[in-house]
Design an enzyme around this catalytic site. Structure first.
Site, PDB file in Angstrom:
ATOM      1  N   ASN A 151       0.808  -1.220   0.000  1.00 43.12           N
ATOM      2  CA  ASN A 151       0.000   0.000   0.000  1.00 43.12           C
ATOM      3  C   ASN A 151       0.842   1.271   0.000  1.00 43.12           C
ATOM      4  OD1 ASN A 151       0.260  -1.442   2.663  1.00 43.12           O
ATOM      5  ND2 ASN A 151      -0.200   0.602   3.438  1.00 43.12           N
ATOM      6  N   GLN A 179      -5.112  -3.288  -2.492  1.00 44.40           N
ATOM      7  CA  GLN A 179      -4.661  -2.196  -3.352  1.00 44.40           C
ATOM      8  C   GLN A 179      -4.627  -2.584  -4.828  1.00 44.40           C
ATOM      9  OE1 GLN A 179      -4.264   0.870  -2.740  1.00 44.40           O
ATOM     10  NE2 GLN A 179      -4.089   0.986  -0.514  1.00 44.40           N
ATOM     11  N   CYS A 322       5.899  11.925  12.483  1.00 42.35           N
ATOM     12  CA  CYS A 322       6.666  12.840  13.326  1.00 42.35           C
ATOM     13  C   CYS A 322       6.126  12.771  14.751  1.00 42.35           C
ATOM     14  CB  CYS A 322       6.544  14.269  12.786  1.00 42.35           C
ATOM     15  SG  CYS A 322       7.576  15.459  13.655  1.00 42.35           S
TER      16      CYS A 322
END
Length: 372
Positions: A151, A179, A322
């Protein structure tokens, strides 16, 4: 300023034909498909037609299609259902280290239930090794589960070769094709798979509906117990509205698979990125064996999320997360041994049927302005 959507691997808009197919069920077809009276019979016929459309897309019989609530449930049914029904034959499962969480986490759950799971690694392109899978096979191996395409990177796995290997050893083989269906040819007989997962919101169909292909003769333990819906494998009144949407999406997907325009547009995007940024941009994944719509690239020594945040009109995905100022590479890029200074700048652009060249040119302009 226009919004541009390049996150089709995350989810797709409903195709107009899919909306048209579902509309009558919002008004007239409200009966229970299990009911034998005038209100139920037409709904059962619509459900059966949808099952035939899905089966036609992947080359199986309608009786081998089980409707689920999505790709995650289909994967759980394949893995848990097969293990609990067949653990008397062995307790060993083989999968890969880059599977979607909808496969990875059921495997970890099954380990707590007594299963032994081998997680095969991948090369720098994100492809599993056939030799490593064969080396992992033991007398207790009952199931292999390897995704059809990744993916994040779009890399296609050697499913046919793994299917033949599993067949030779008498081991059941499942592939998560969430996918892939609708983007590349997927035929269960040609691939030699016993189970295959379809996630419908990647296919211009509604969210909340999926399907599992289960080859005739494969035995599963249901996850949801109740009445005998879906051949006794998934209790609960079928969601005919969404199933009809999926059926129509599968019916029209065949023409899309043959259309090379999307691949040509993706190749154009990559060519222009290289012309503009040179060695500053690198491709993650296999250069050829990958989905025609997927472009996972890294902007070296940059942070992918920072780039996307600077272009708020663009919808795309980053390959890293992050956390409190630090960068954590995605598990997929980490397993591919992508260096941190490269991987932290990863962005996944996934194009779709509605993407056009003007949009790609605009994205290139945004990237140029942001980076320069």
């Amino acid at each position: 300023m226009q919004h541009i959507y390049l996150d089709y691997n995350a989810s797709t808009p409903l195709a107009p034909e899919v909306i048209d197919a579902m509309m009558p069920l919002l008004h007239d077809f409200y009966g229970n498909p299990s009911a034998l009276h005038w209100a139920g019979v037409p709904v059962k016929e619509l459900l059966q037609n949808a099952r035939e459309q899905v089966a036609g897309q992947i080359g199986c019989t309608p009786g081998e299609i089980i409707f689920t609530s999505g790709g995650s449930e289909a994967n759980n049914l394949a893995l848990k259902g097969f293990y609990f029904k067949n653990k008397n034959k062995g307790n060993h499962i083989i999968t890969s280290k880059i599977e979607h969480p909808a496969v990875m986490n059921p495997c970890k759950f099954l380990e707590r239930m007594g299963a032994r799971v081998t997680y095969a690694g991948v090369d720098s392109f994100g492809r599993v090794s056939l030799e490593e899978i064969e080396r992992a096979i033991t007398k207790d191996t009952i199931l292999i589960s390897i995704m059809h395409s990744n993916n994040e990177t779009g890399t296609l796995q050697p499913i046919y070769e793994i299917g033949k290997l599993a067949e030779r050893y008498g081991i059941a083989f499942h592939t998560d094709a969430s996918q892939s269906v609708g983007k590349v040819p997927v035929n269960v007989n040609e691939l030699h798979v016993d189970m295959l997962t379809i996630a419908c919101h990647k296919l211009y169909a509604p969210k909340g509906i999926g399907a599992l292909y289960k080859k005739e003769g494969i035995q599963l333990e249901p996850l949801i117990h109740g009445a005998g819906h879906e051949f006794g494998l998934r209790a609960g009144t079928e969601n005919t509205l969404l199933a009809v949407g999926l059926g129509k999406a599968c019916e029209i997907a065949g023409n899309q698979v043959k259309n090379r325009a999307l691949k040509e547009l993706t190749d154009y995007f990559w060519r222009k990125l290289k012309e503009e940024f040179g060695e500053l941009v690198q491709l993650n994944g296999h250069p050829e064996e990958r989905l025609p719509n997927t472009l996972n690239v890294s902007f070296v020594n940059m942070i992918g999320q920072d780039l996307l945040s600077a272009i708020p009109m663009l919808a795309a995905s980053t390959g890293s997360a992050c956390h409190a100022g630090s960068i954590e590479l995605s598990p997929v890029l980490k397993e591919m041994a992508v260096p941190e200074e490269v991987g932290m700048g990863a962005i996944r652009f996934s194009l779709g049927r509605n993407t056009n060249k003007d949009e790609i040119d605009q994205v290139l302009k945004w990237l140029k302005e942001t980076i320069k």
